[in-house]
Every structure is written in C-alpha cells, then in structure tokens.
Design a protein around this motif. Structure first.
Motif, PDB file in Angstrom:
ATOM      1  N   ARG A  68       0.783  -1.511  -0.160  1.00  0.00           N
ATOM      2  CA  ARG A  68       0.157  -0.109   0.221  1.00  0.00           C
ATOM      3  C   ARG A  68       0.530   0.907   0.068  1.00  0.00           C
ATOM      4  NH1 ARG A  68      -5.359  -0.360   3.250  1.00  0.00           N
ATOM      5  NH2 ARG A  68      -5.093   1.608   2.320  1.00  0.00           N
ATOM      6  N   GLY A  69       1.561   0.399  -0.087  1.00  0.00           N
ATOM      7  CA  GLY A  69       3.248   2.247  -0.587  1.00  0.00           C
ATOM      8  C   GLY A  69       3.730   2.259   1.046  1.00  0.00           C
ATOM      9  N   GLU A 104      -1.507   7.262   1.309  1.00  0.00           N
ATOM     10  CA  GLU A 104      -1.080   6.679   0.076  1.00  0.00           C
ATOM     11  C   GLU A 104      -1.319   7.383  -1.076  1.00  0.00           C
ATOM     12  OE1 GLU A 104      -6.878   6.477   0.544  1.00  0.00           O
ATOM     13  OE2 GLU A 104      -5.367   4.905   0.441  1.00  0.00           O
ATOM     14  N   ASP A 107      -2.725   4.083  -4.444  1.00  0.00           N
ATOM     15  CA  ASP A 107      -3.153   2.679  -4.157  1.00  0.00           C
ATOM     16  C   ASP A 107      -4.743   3.275  -3.915  1.00  0.00           C
ATOM     17  OD1 ASP A 107      -0.937   2.008  -3.381  1.00  0.00           O
ATOM     18  OD2 ASP A 107      -0.324   2.992  -1.625  1.00  0.00           O
TER      19      ASP A 107
END
Length: 210
Positions: free
Chosen positions: A1-2, A150, A154
């Motif tokens: 999710r980054g 995010e 995302d």
C-alpha cells in the motif's frame, strides 16, 4: 500500500478519540427498515454473545446478540445501549418521585450516593440493527486505528474497491421517500420533480431537547 506507518499517541488521547468515535457511530446508526419497524424487537429472547465495544465517555455500550427463532436458528443482532442526557423539566421528579438514595461513602461534608430513579426516569436509548450482518458486527467492533499515507493509485486500486465492497444498504432512504416508513415524522415535503426533497428529523434527536 505504498509508504505508510502508524502515528503514536498517548493512552489518554487514544481513549478519548475511541470514545468519541463510538459516540458518533451510536448517533449515526439508522435502524430505519420499514418492514422491521412493524414488529417490536424480541429483546427478552436476545442472548448476549459478546460486548463489541464500550464508550465510557459517551456512556454507551455496543453489544452482539443472537435471537433464536422458532426453528432453533439464531439471527445476529447489534444492540447499542446509550444513557440519555438529563432533561431539565424532569429534574424535580428525578429528585422526589420514589427515588432511592443509597449511601456509598461519607467523609466530613462530602458524601457519595447511588441514586436509583423510577423506570420512567431512567430511560436508556436503545438502537437495534436486526438482522445484523458480519459487516455490522465488524463496524462496531473495537479496532486499532492507523494513519497511512497513500497515493492516488493506492486509493483507486485498493481503498475505493474496499469501501464499495463494504457499503451498507440504503433501503431505509427509499422507504422514507416512498412513505413506507416514518411517514408520520415528515416535517416538510417539496414535490418538485427536479429539486424536491423530504425533511425528516434525525433519529439521534429526541425532538424535545434543543
């Protein structure tokens, strides 16, 4: 999710935040299904499964219960019990009308009592979601909250699909618009085909206190 991480917070701040979230969710719950409103909830038949969450500051508790039907099958329910605010016009009755006062501690000029008011003055607001789905149970279950950074990608690829998959039915809105439920609570109706609307009091307001 980054890139992401959790932001630390003190136990006191965390407790206040969680209690505040619980208060808002209790107020925002809208058990407005027209068909279910016709029959009273069988509270005496409810079997408590677990306490989903407590909100000490908001004086509310979120319960997971199960109602057993004639066939023996159980149906899940969410029951939210919330202490109601004091009403000024009932204070005199609260102090005088068959109220039991039980001493707990006395020290010099200070004393603490438990006050037991009569049933009509000890109302508990009760919100029921029945039948409840797993989504409802997860919504009211106490959960850890994290702050995550995010990107737009995302959000589009992960967050938005999840939100859409977890969305609740808005049938209660159509019940009001079609006057299948809460028709007697309508304050104003504008029948304009383009800009029309129906105005109904929010369920979190008892229509007495301002």
């Amino acid at each position: 999710r980054g890139a992401g991480g959790a932001m630390a917070e003190s136990p006191r701040v965390k407790r206040r935040r969680e209690d505040g979230e619980a208060e808002r969710e209790a107020a925002e719950t809208q058990p407005r299904d027209g068909a279910a409103a016709a029959a009273p909830f069988p509270l005496a038949e409810l079997r408590l499964r677990r306490v989903l969450r407590e909100a000490a500051r908001g004086k509310a508790v979120f319960l997971h219960g199960e109602v057993t039907g004639p066939s023996g099958d159980g149906t899940d329910a969410v029951v939210i019990l919330e202490k109601t605010p004091f009403q000024e016009e009932k204070i005199s009755d609260l102090l005088k009308k068959h109220t039991k006062l039980e001493l707990q501690i006395s020290n010099d000029i200070y004393s603490t009592y438990h006050l037991y008011p009569p049933p009509e003055l000890s109302e508990i607001k009760t919100t029921v979601v029945y039948p409840a789905t797993e989504k409802h149970l997860q919504k009211y279950l106490r959960q850890e909250v994290h702050l995550i950074r995010e990107t737009w990608e995302d959000y589009k690829n992960i967050t938005l699909p999840f939100i859409q998959s977890q969305s609740f039915s808005i049938q209660w809105v159509y019940n009001i618009l079609e006057k299948k439920a809460e028709a007697e609570r309508i304050i104003h109706e504008n029948p304009d085909p383009c800009n029309g609307f129906i105005l109904v009091p929010d369920l979190k307001w008892n229509q007495n206190q301002v």
